[in-house]
Design an enzyme around this catalytic site. Sequence first.
Site, PDB file in Angstrom:
ATOM      1  N   GLY A 174       0.792  -1.237   0.000  1.00  0.00           N
ATOM      2  CA  GLY A 174       0.000   0.000   0.000  1.00  0.00           C
ATOM      3  C   GLY A 174       0.816   1.275   0.000  1.00  0.00           C
ATOM      4  N   GLY A 175       2.105   1.154   0.331  1.00  0.00           N
ATOM      5  CA  GLY A 175       2.982   2.318   0.254  1.00  0.00           C
ATOM      6  C   GLY A 175       2.680   3.377   1.299  1.00  0.00           C
ATOM      7  N   CYS A 229       0.896   6.013   1.103  1.00  0.00           N
ATOM      8  CA  CYS A 229      -0.524   6.383   1.138  1.00  0.00           C
ATOM      9  C   CYS A 229      -1.315   5.548   2.143  1.00  0.00           C
ATOM     10  CB  CYS A 229      -1.113   6.241  -0.257  1.00  0.00           C
ATOM     11  SG  CYS A 229      -2.889   6.353  -0.300  1.00  0.00           S
ATOM     12  N   LYS A 276      -6.525  10.477   7.200  1.00  0.00           N
ATOM     13  CA  LYS A 276      -7.971  10.677   7.083  1.00  0.00           C
ATOM     14  C   LYS A 276      -8.693  10.044   8.268  1.00  0.00           C
ATOM     15  CE  LYS A 276      -6.700  12.726   4.580  1.00  0.00           C
ATOM     16  NZ  LYS A 276      -5.431  12.918   3.863  1.00  0.00           N
ATOM     17  N   GLY A 304       1.515  23.541   3.737  1.00  0.00           N
ATOM     18  CA  GLY A 304       1.033  22.790   2.584  1.00  0.00           C
ATOM     19  C   GLY A 304      -0.004  21.771   3.030  1.00  0.00           C
ATOM     20  N   GLU A 343      -3.383  19.558   7.257  1.00  0.00           N
ATOM     21  CA  GLU A 343      -4.195  18.410   7.697  1.00  0.00           C
ATOM     22  C   GLU A 343      -3.791  17.957   9.100  1.00  0.00           C
ATOM     23  OE1 GLU A 343      -4.276  15.276   4.760  1.00  0.00           O
ATOM     24  OE2 GLU A 343      -5.227  16.562   3.249  1.00  0.00           O
ATOM     25  N   GLU A 397       5.399  29.403   7.722  1.00  0.00           N
ATOM     26  CA  GLU A 397       5.422  29.269   6.261  1.00  0.00           C
ATOM     27  C   GLU A 397       6.351  30.313   5.669  1.00  0.00           C
ATOM     28  OE1 GLU A 397       4.154  27.277   3.664  1.00  0.00           O
ATOM     29  OE2 GLU A 397       5.236  28.728   2.444  1.00  0.00           O
ATOM     30  N   HIS A 451     -32.112  18.653  -5.100  1.00  0.00           N
ATOM     31  CA  HIS A 451     -32.294  19.602  -4.015  1.00  0.00           C
ATOM     32  C   HIS A 451     -32.799  18.857  -2.790  1.00  0.00           C
ATOM     33  CE1 HIS A 451     -33.233  23.322  -1.944  1.00  0.00           C
ATOM     34  NE2 HIS A 451     -34.405  22.788  -1.608  1.00  0.00           N
TER      35      HIS A 451
HETATM   36  P1  NAI Z   1       3.708  20.928   0.209  1.00  0.00           P
HETATM   37  O1  NAI Z   1       4.571  21.102  -0.969  1.00  0.00           O
HETATM   38  O2  NAI Z   1       2.249  20.759   0.054  1.00  0.00           O
HETATM   39  O3  NAI Z   1       3.902  22.176   1.192  1.00  0.00           O
HETATM   40  C1  NAI Z   1       5.168  22.534   1.730  1.00  0.00           C
HETATM   41  C2  NAI Z   1       5.104  23.952   2.279  1.00  0.00           C
HETATM   42  O4  NAI Z   1       6.304  24.230   2.980  1.00  0.00           O
HETATM   43  C3  NAI Z   1       4.974  25.002   1.199  1.00  0.00           C
HETATM   44  O5  NAI Z   1       3.929  25.876   1.546  1.00  0.00           O
HETATM   45  C4  NAI Z   1       6.339  25.686   1.225  1.00  0.00           C
HETATM   46  O6  NAI Z   1       6.279  27.035   0.822  1.00  0.00           O
HETATM   47  C5  NAI Z   1       6.727  25.540   2.689  1.00  0.00           C
HETATM   48  N1  NAI Z   1       8.162  25.661   2.987  1.00  0.00           N
HETATM   49  C6  NAI Z   1       9.200  25.194   2.254  1.00  0.00           C
HETATM   50  N2  NAI Z   1      10.373  25.483   2.870  1.00  0.00           N
HETATM   51  C7  NAI Z   1      10.073  26.141   4.011  1.00  0.00           C
HETATM   52  C8  NAI Z   1      10.862  26.707   5.073  1.00  0.00           C
HETATM   53  N3  NAI Z   1      12.186  26.647   5.086  1.00  0.00           N
HETATM   54  N4  NAI Z   1      10.219  27.303   6.111  1.00  0.00           N
HETATM   55  C9  NAI Z   1       8.864  27.373   6.124  1.00  0.00           C
HETATM   56  N5  NAI Z   1       8.092  26.868   5.142  1.00  0.00           N
HETATM   57  C10 NAI Z   1       8.674  26.247   4.098  1.00  0.00           C
HETATM   58  O7  NAI Z   1       4.370  19.710   1.015  1.00  0.00           O
HETATM   59  P2  NAI Z   1       3.814  18.768   2.176  1.00  0.00           P
HETATM   60  O8  NAI Z   1       2.687  19.391   2.916  1.00  0.00           O
HETATM   61  O9  NAI Z   1       5.019  18.340   2.933  1.00  0.00           O
HETATM   62  O10 NAI Z   1       3.233  17.541   1.381  1.00  0.00           O
HETATM   63  C11 NAI Z   1       4.107  16.749   0.586  1.00  0.00           C
HETATM   64  C12 NAI Z   1       3.391  16.107  -0.559  1.00  0.00           C
HETATM   65  O11 NAI Z   1       2.485  15.158  -0.095  1.00  0.00           O
HETATM   66  C13 NAI Z   1       2.641  17.127  -1.378  1.00  0.00           C
HETATM   67  O12 NAI Z   1       3.255  17.217  -2.625  1.00  0.00           O
HETATM   68  C14 NAI Z   1       1.264  16.605  -1.476  1.00  0.00           C
HETATM   69  O13 NAI Z   1       0.952  16.459  -2.839  1.00  0.00           O
HETATM   70  C15 NAI Z   1       1.276  15.247  -0.808  1.00  0.00           C
HETATM   71  N6  NAI Z   1       0.163  15.160   0.124  1.00  0.00           N
HETATM   72  C16 NAI Z   1      -1.102  15.160  -0.360  1.00  0.00           C
HETATM   73  C17 NAI Z   1      -2.181  15.125   0.482  1.00  0.00           C
HETATM   74  C18 NAI Z   1      -3.543  15.148  -0.081  1.00  0.00           C
HETATM   75  O14 NAI Z   1      -3.707  14.889  -1.273  1.00  0.00           O
HETATM   76  N7  NAI Z   1      -4.570  15.479   0.692  1.00  0.00           N
HETATM   77  C19 NAI Z   1      -2.019  15.073   1.932  1.00  0.00           C
HETATM   78  C20 NAI Z   1      -0.646  15.087   2.335  1.00  0.00           C
HETATM   79  C21 NAI Z   1       0.381  15.115   1.450  1.00  0.00           C
END
Ligand code: NAI
Length: 462
Positions: A40-41, A43, A52, A183, A188, A204, A441
């Site tokens: 499942g990796g 995810c 979730k 991010g 979440e 951020e 509706h």
């Molecule tokens: P992300 O790329 O979504 O967000 C990382 C954040 O960290 C950005 O806002 C960035 O500007 C900030 N950042 C970078 N360097 C920083 C610093 N030195 N100081 C402060 N802020 C800094 O990455 P995240 O949340 O780690 O998620 C990783 C991956 O996992 C994502 O690409 C996402 O696609 C995936 N993911 C998807 C989910 C979903 O589909 N619901 C849930 C969790 C993860």
Amino acid sequence: MAESYDLVVIGAGPGGYVASIRAAQLGLRVACIERESSLGGTCLRVGCIPSKALLESSERYEETRNGLKQHGVLTGDVTLDLAAMLRRKDSVVLALTKGVEGLFKKNRITRITGQARITGPKRVVVSSPKETVELEAKSILIATGSQSAPLPGVEVDYDRIGTSTEALNYPEVPGHLVVIGAGYIGLELGSVWRRLGSRVTVLEYLDRILPGMDAELAAEARKVFEKQGIEFRLKTKVTGAKVLNGRCTVRLNDDDVMDCDRVLLAVGRRPNTEGLGLESLGIQPDERGKIPVDERFQTTASGVYAIGDVITGPMLAHKAEEEGVAFAEMLVTGHGHVDYGVIPGIVYTHPEIATVGRSEEELQAAGVAYSKGVFPFMANGRARALGSTEGRVKILADAATDRVLGVHILGPHAGDLIAEAAAAMTFGASSEDIARCCHAHPTLSEALKEAALAVDGRAIHF
Ligand code: NAI
């Protein structure tokens, strides 16, 4: 003698396991190699699914404590059994990883546990503490996913200063949790622990949250999260973090220092390509560590393919799944397709944020003229009945042709509502097409219909 397969897949996450199943359905003899003991990796084991489960549990806790009175439901003292909440999450994960095992058996996919290394164009060696086996494969698929990216100066000890994996298992509710990165993961898991009682500060680097998502909705979402008690410090560069006597110190903007109980590092992820033997095949990852592939997912080495987080594009489970299916179909039938313009992205906070297609900023940067239709959930009857009226639906359509170019939703069940938008966009729908579909509706989906009407200035209820 080496066991021989049509396809050897490295990695059993959503990319690898889905590719394995589709290839097996199409008649290939498939082996899938996974170093973890369960399938499942990221995810299923330590990502989408456990987060979730905790989002659901923590939302119920929060609602029971603070949201039921308005419904006329009075409760006594509400207490938290964190250990039970974590056990439930683990049981959800276990059921799903076992489910993938069942799918492998049903599709006669050989599962091999160990660390894979490609030793030649058609050779893979798998090492585990138990044994080393050599496999021969007509084709090899790399679907090894990604891991948390490090940040210079932040001394991750996988306990007090950790990644999302640790944040799914804190044994106590941290007094003060500092999240680095606003991010997907930061918002979440920050939401989970805030609801369970932590003070949560999100740091951020940029001047906004959720970079890449529609700026207007991201700004509105930030206000909603602030009302929920999450603190944001934008334009804040984290330059270091370490643990001292059980407490964490985070250095910001070089001079400022913040003290807290735990740190969650969530500044993105980086592809897992180490130890695969890429050098010997002449495969050179790009500057972001991603493996270059052609339109059939083939790397620069013949017969070696890659999909999912290790190649370009958003690091999302459903994007990897789409690629897994397209890869297997192209390999066997010569045809396969992924519509990269229509990959939804969802943040499962409350309310949820969901997006598909292009944002206003992207359209502006590309010089595309567009019309915009917006409908707030405040004016949707079902949202009122739910007591969840924050947010809105925004539809962006081509000014000349009315074709839908992007849909962005902040609101209740946005993650489910976006599916209609994705289906419509896949069929090349106009906003008029969505507006002319009968929506039941009272449902939240009426907000999408109304936003489509609003593109042409004729929303009924707003
Ligand atoms: P992300 O790329 O979504 O967000 C990382 C954040 O960290 C950005 O806002 C960035 O500007 C900030 N950042 C970078 N360097 C920083 C610093 N030195 N100081 C402060 N802020 C800094 O990455 P995240 O949340 O780690 O998620 C990783 C991956 O996992 C994502 O690409 C996402 O696609 C995936 N993911 C998807 C989910 C979903 O589909 N619901 C849930 C969790 C993860």
